[in-house]
Design a protein around this motif. Structure first.
Motif, PDB file in Angstrom:
ATOM      1  N   GLU A  81      -0.434   4.074 -21.419  1.00  0.00           N
ATOM      2  CA  GLU A  81       0.053   3.155 -22.461  1.00  0.00           C
ATOM      3  C   GLU A  81       1.129   3.845 -23.301  1.00  0.00           C
ATOM      4  N   GLU A  82       0.828   5.069 -23.686  1.00  0.00           N
ATOM      5  CA  GLU A  82       1.734   5.825 -24.545  1.00  0.00           C
ATOM      6  C   GLU A  82       3.077   6.087 -23.882  1.00  0.00           C
ATOM      7  N   SER A  83       3.019   6.422 -22.596  1.00  0.00           N
ATOM      8  CA  SER A  83       4.220   6.857 -21.893  1.00  0.00           C
ATOM      9  C   SER A  83       4.989   5.701 -21.277  1.00  0.00           C
ATOM     10  N   GLY A  84       4.391   4.517 -21.312  1.00  0.00           N
ATOM     11  CA  GLY A  84       5.054   3.375 -20.685  1.00  0.00           C
ATOM     12  C   GLY A  84       4.748   3.264 -19.201  1.00  0.00           C
ATOM     13  N   LEU A  85       4.030   4.254 -18.662  1.00  0.00           N
ATOM     14  CA  LEU A  85       3.677   4.207 -17.236  1.00  0.00           C
ATOM     15  C   LEU A  85       2.721   3.050 -16.932  1.00  0.00           C
ATOM     16  N   ILE A  86       2.149   2.484 -17.961  1.00  0.00           N
ATOM     17  CA  ILE A  86       1.238   1.360 -17.783  1.00  0.00           C
ATOM     18  C   ILE A  86       1.972   0.172 -17.127  1.00  0.00           C
ATOM     19  N   ILE A  87       3.282   0.107 -17.318  1.00  0.00           N
ATOM     20  CA  ILE A  87       4.044  -1.005 -16.732  1.00  0.00           C
ATOM     21  C   ILE A  87       4.066  -0.907 -15.202  1.00  0.00           C
ATOM     22  N   PRO A  88       4.556   0.218 -14.616  1.00  0.00           N
ATOM     23  CA  PRO A  88       4.475   0.318 -13.154  1.00  0.00           C
ATOM     24  C   PRO A  88       3.035   0.342 -12.639  1.00  0.00           C
ATOM     25  N   LEU A  89       2.123   0.919 -13.413  1.00  0.00           N
ATOM     26  CA  LEU A  89       0.715   0.949 -12.986  1.00  0.00           C
ATOM     27  C   LEU A  89       0.158  -0.465 -12.850  1.00  0.00           C
ATOM     28  N   GLY A  90       0.443  -1.292 -13.847  1.00  0.00           N
ATOM     29  CA  GLY A  90      -0.032  -2.675 -13.822  1.00  0.00           C
ATOM     30  C   GLY A  90       0.581  -3.462 -12.685  1.00  0.00           C
ATOM     31  N   LYS A  91       1.841  -3.187 -12.451  1.00  0.00           N
ATOM     32  CA  LYS A  91       2.545  -3.851 -11.360  1.00  0.00           C
ATOM     33  C   LYS A  91       1.885  -3.491 -10.027  1.00  0.00           C
ATOM     34  N   TRP A  92       1.579  -2.224  -9.887  1.00  0.00           N
ATOM     35  CA  TRP A  92       0.911  -1.720  -8.675  1.00  0.00           C
ATOM     36  C   TRP A  92      -0.450  -2.393  -8.488  1.00  0.00           C
ATOM     37  N   MET A  93      -1.219  -2.476  -9.573  1.00  0.00           N
ATOM     38  CA  MET A  93      -2.556  -3.092  -9.516  1.00  0.00           C
ATOM     39  C   MET A  93      -2.481  -4.543  -9.049  1.00  0.00           C
ATOM     40  N   LYS A  94      -1.600  -5.298  -9.673  1.00  0.00           N
ATOM     41  CA  LYS A  94      -1.488  -6.724  -9.337  1.00  0.00           C
ATOM     42  C   LYS A  94      -1.113  -6.894  -7.867  1.00  0.00           C
ATOM     43  N   ARG A  95      -0.183  -6.059  -7.425  1.00  0.00           N
ATOM     44  CA  ARG A  95       0.239  -6.140  -6.025  1.00  0.00           C
ATOM     45  C   ARG A  95      -0.914  -5.796  -5.091  1.00  0.00           C
ATOM     46  N   LYS A  96      -1.650  -4.738  -5.425  1.00  0.00           N
ATOM     47  CA  LYS A  96      -2.787  -4.325  -4.587  1.00  0.00           C
ATOM     48  C   LYS A  96      -3.807  -5.448  -4.465  1.00  0.00           C
ATOM     49  N   VAL A  97      -4.065  -6.116  -5.573  1.00  0.00           N
ATOM     50  CA  VAL A  97      -5.057  -7.189  -5.571  1.00  0.00           C
ATOM     51  C   VAL A  97      -4.561  -8.366  -4.716  1.00  0.00           C
ATOM     52  N   CYS A  98      -3.291  -8.708  -4.827  1.00  0.00           N
ATOM     53  CA  CYS A  98      -2.739  -9.791  -4.000  1.00  0.00           C
ATOM     54  C   CYS A  98      -2.789  -9.409  -2.526  1.00  0.00           C
ATOM     55  N   GLU A  99      -2.458  -8.154  -2.251  1.00  0.00           N
ATOM     56  CA  GLU A  99      -2.506  -7.633  -0.885  1.00  0.00           C
ATOM     57  C   GLU A  99      -3.916  -7.774  -0.310  1.00  0.00           C
ATOM     58  N   LEU A 100      -4.887  -7.433  -1.150  1.00  0.00           N
ATOM     59  CA  LEU A 100      -6.289  -7.487  -0.723  1.00  0.00           C
ATOM     60  C   LEU A 100      -6.724  -8.923  -0.428  1.00  0.00           C
ATOM     61  N   LEU A 101      -6.362  -9.837  -1.327  1.00  0.00           N
ATOM     62  CA  LEU A 101      -6.720 -11.242  -1.122  1.00  0.00           C
ATOM     63  C   LEU A 101      -6.088 -11.771   0.171  1.00  0.00           C
TER      64      LEU A 101
END
Ligand code: C2E
Ligand code: CA
Ligand code: CA
Ligand code: CA
Length: 277
Positions: A81-101
């Protein structure tokens, strides 16, 4: 590499204490982890206790650090959150979940909705719903399979465009839950203004639910309020039979917690909870 490490220490030791230095290294590693596929999605089942069925799952990130082993999100989400890495991390998570579905669908496994945690930092950016929409389009997924868990801080300010974001997400068929309900700056105003789909009662309220406890009173009030507003209620962190019995008595049937299953790796989740055809 050792030489480099030493230099780095010299540079940063002057202005940082040990703790900062640890964070510094972790942040550097996290940046790499995102590129090297070291993050892992774990899933925790959500159950309807009336039918005994798995009605969904929550996706929770883990980090498989090459030296430190599996790291829990509380260790690195704040840093992200502090470093802003949460943005690419969140993007990665959403993609992984869509991939899984998509993967489940291709294998003929009946889908269940999967909830993803959204940082308020990302939610408050204007192009958030656009990102979600293009992801759903890319994987040809109905929005009802992707649920979003946002915290109370996400909907405190900037009312106008939050309303717009929520409208756009709703149009995609996406359900939105307030996570950790009761722990943030709750305001009854936003519950009325934003038509959200449900609340997740924070586990701190679910703990030690017994007939006379303060938690019991608060939980009863939250369930009542949500029902009046026609919102779904998920009780989080259900660990004991007593807690479960209490929730049943209050007609709260949608639950998540160690009593039903801890978050686990995807292959284990598939084996334990999904019906294959
Ligand atoms: P959360 O969203 O409130 O997730 C629920 C947390 O409670 C998870 O911890 C889960 O493992 C834990 N939990 C579930 N059932 C029980 C129970 O019966 N007893 C107890 N004691 N705990 C239970 P976890 O996986 O360590 O995640 C911690 C927090 O990290 C999450 O809290 C969420 O705020 C954040 N987080 C995790 N993954 C992500 C992510 O992909 N993106 C973002 N932005 N945040 C994430
Ligand atoms: Ca959550
Ligand atoms: Ca929560
Ligand atoms: Ca949380």
């Amino acid at each position: 590499a050792k030489e480099q490490g030493r230099n780095m220490y010299q540079i940063y030791s002057r202005s940082m204490d040990k703790r900062d230095y640890h964070s510094f290294l972790l942040e550097r590693d996290l940046r790499k982890a995102l590129l090297k596929d070291e993050l892992v999605v774990h899933l925790q089942p959500r159950v309807n206790t009336k039918t005994g069925r798995i009605v969904g799952a929550e996706a929770l990130v883990r980090w498989m650090h090459p030296q430190l082993g599996l790291i829990a999100p509380c260790e690195f989400i704040p840093l992200a959150e502090e470093s802003g890495l949460i943005i690419p991390l969140g993007k990665w998570m959403k993609r992984k979940v869509c991939e899984l579905l998509d993967n489940w669908r291709n294998r003929g496994i009946p889908l269940i909705p999967i909830g993803v945690n959204i940082s308020s930092q990302r939610f408050l950016q204007k192009d958030f719903s656009k990102e979600v929409r293009s992801l759903l389009e890319e994987y040809q997924l109905d929005g009802k399979w992707l649920e979003l868990e946002i915290t109370e801080n996400s909907i405190m300010k900037n009312e106008e465009y939050i309303l717009e974001t929520l409208r756009e997400l709703k149009a995609l068929g996406i359900k939105i839950y307030i996570d950790d309900f009761g722990t943030g700056y709750s305001s009854f105003h936003y519950l009325k203004t934003f038509k959200l789909d449900g609340i997740k009662i924070d586990q701190s309220f679910v703990q030690n639910l017994s007939c006379q406890s303060e938690n019991a009173e608060i939980t009863i009030a939250m369930i009542k309020m949500a029902k009046h507003l026609k919102m779904d209620v998920i009780a989080e962190g259900v660990e004991t039979e007593e807690e479960l019995a209490f929730l049943l008595e209050q007609n709260c049937f949608h639950v998540q917690g160690y009593l039903f299953g801890k978050p686990c790796a995807i292959d284990e989740f598939e084996k334990c909870y999904l019906t294959t055809v």
